[in-house]
Design an enzyme around this catalytic site. Sequence first.
Site, mmCIF file in Angstrom:
data_model
loop_
_atom_site.group_PDB
_atom_site.id
_atom_site.type_symbol
_atom_site.label_atom_id
_atom_site.label_comp_id
_atom_site.label_asym_id
_atom_site.label_seq_id
_atom_site.Cartn_x
_atom_site.Cartn_y
_atom_site.Cartn_z
ATOM 1 N N ASP A 11 1.130 -0.848 0.020
ATOM 2 C CA ASP A 11 -0.094 0.342 -0.205
ATOM 3 C C ASP A 11 0.478 1.718 0.238
ATOM 4 O O ASP A 11 2.646 1.015 0.201
ATOM 5 C CB ASP A 11 -0.820 0.003 1.393
ATOM 6 N N SER A 12 0.005 2.447 -0.034
ATOM 7 C CA SER A 12 1.227 3.876 -0.265
ATOM 8 C C SER A 12 1.560 3.914 1.807
ATOM 9 O O SER A 12 2.531 4.773 1.169
ATOM 10 C CB SER A 12 0.348 5.011 -0.432
ATOM 11 N N TYR A 43 -1.465 9.084 -2.867
ATOM 12 C CA TYR A 43 -1.820 7.928 -4.182
ATOM 13 C C TYR A 43 -2.400 8.155 -4.517
ATOM 14 O O TYR A 43 -2.448 9.224 -6.064
ATOM 15 C CB TYR A 43 -1.553 6.295 -4.271
ATOM 16 N N GLY A 44 -3.622 9.343 -4.115
ATOM 17 C CA GLY A 44 -4.363 9.455 -4.467
ATOM 18 C C GLY A 44 -4.500 10.283 -5.664
ATOM 19 O O GLY A 44 -5.330 10.971 -6.453
ATOM 20 N N CYS A 74 -4.574 -1.183 -2.267
ATOM 21 C CA CYS A 74 -4.400 -0.221 -2.058
ATOM 22 C C CYS A 74 -5.391 -0.555 -2.900
ATOM 23 O O CYS A 74 -5.708 -0.715 -4.608
ATOM 24 C CB CYS A 74 -3.065 0.894 -2.501
ATOM 25 N N ASN A 75 -6.613 0.312 -3.065
ATOM 26 C CA ASN A 75 -7.499 0.830 -4.025
ATOM 27 C C ASN A 75 -7.315 2.187 -5.101
ATOM 28 O O ASN A 75 -7.870 1.466 -6.743
ATOM 29 C CB ASN A 75 -9.245 1.660 -2.932
ATOM 30 N N THR A 76 -6.313 2.356 -4.826
ATOM 31 C CA THR A 76 -6.715 2.903 -6.193
ATOM 32 C C THR A 76 -4.958 2.325 -6.978
ATOM 33 O O THR A 76 -5.039 2.467 -8.228
ATOM 34 C CB THR A 76 -5.260 4.730 -5.890
ATOM 35 N N GLU A 151 -2.625 9.241 8.719
ATOM 36 C CA GLU A 151 -1.601 8.919 8.540
ATOM 37 C C GLU A 151 -1.061 9.795 10.350
ATOM 38 O O GLU A 151 0.457 9.369 10.447
ATOM 39 C CB GLU A 151 -0.485 9.049 7.517
ATOM 40 N N CYS A 183 -11.055 3.353 0.194
ATOM 41 C CA CYS A 183 -9.004 3.329 0.522
ATOM 42 C C CYS A 183 -9.481 2.589 1.705
ATOM 43 O O CYS A 183 -9.804 2.323 2.602
ATOM 44 C CB CYS A 183 -8.355 4.809 0.992
ATOM 45 N N THR A 184 -7.982 1.703 1.920
ATOM 46 C CA THR A 184 -7.836 0.657 3.452
ATOM 47 C C THR A 184 -6.909 1.663 4.528
ATOM 48 O O THR A 184 -7.464 1.080 5.661
ATOM 49 C CB THR A 184 -6.706 -0.221 2.566
ATOM 50 N N HIS A 185 -7.125 2.739 3.933
ATOM 51 C CA HIS A 185 -6.945 3.344 5.318
ATOM 52 C C HIS A 185 -8.693 4.141 5.721
ATOM 53 O O HIS A 185 -8.584 4.587 6.886
ATOM 54 C CB HIS A 185 -6.323 5.380 5.133
#
Length: 265
Positions: A11-12, A43-44, A74-76, A151, A183-185
């Site tokens: 992921d980012s 990444y968005g 990571c969805n992006t 983050e 988004c995984t966040h």
Amino acid sequence: MDRCAPLGVYDSGVGGLTVVREIRRQLPAEQIIYLADSARLPYGDRTPEEIQLFARQIITFLRSRGVKMVVIACNTSSALALPVVREEFSLPLVGMIEPGVKTALKMSGEGKIGVIATQGTIDSDAYGRILRKHGAQVYSQACPKFVPLIESGQFNSSQMAQAIDEYLGPLRAAGVDTLIYGCTHYPFLDSQIRAYMGEIKTVDPAVEAVRQAGRSLAEMDLLSPGKRGRDLFFTTGEPEEFAKRGARLLGQELDLVEHVDLTRV
């Protein structure tokens, strides 16, 4: 391929640790190698070409570590890179989009589905395109402030409360009955989002993506018979900072976190 080989996850940033958490819950015999591309977060707002380059570099690195599959947490990247890199690597790759869509369609009673994600994922319309094919009404919302706030650990800050109201207010007003965390966040905000949205069903694609990964491993006879070695964590950013944030989010200390320079891969 060795059944005891590790699973690669990337992921980012720390968001993909939701997938690590699910692998530990659903597939506890699997060793994990996780890479956080923290130096290039978020990444968005990256271009598709950049996201695809990052994916190639990361998958190449994970392949060099002997992984048997890569879960793109990571969805992006799942939206912008997976369709391209899937044709370039023989390694099995699992993304986040399709598993999340299937679950949302099953859960939604009225077919009014909200999608919150990064700007890149929303612009790609990866979720909306598939949902609409199945007759759903889709309400998409980019949430660019969420990842930096998560983050930095600002879960209960006034800035987070303002961002939630800004982004989710229109979805609440529209009466969506199901919300996809694109988004995984975002699952780390589950309690705040549920409190704000009221009666709503939420979909964490990480849960379904890991379930899909498990099915694929079983079909290929690659499920590990027993865990060999500890989970490994890498970051393109600062290892100590990632370890601190990751431990806070997972509720437990991470094993040794190492720095990696993907430009040298």
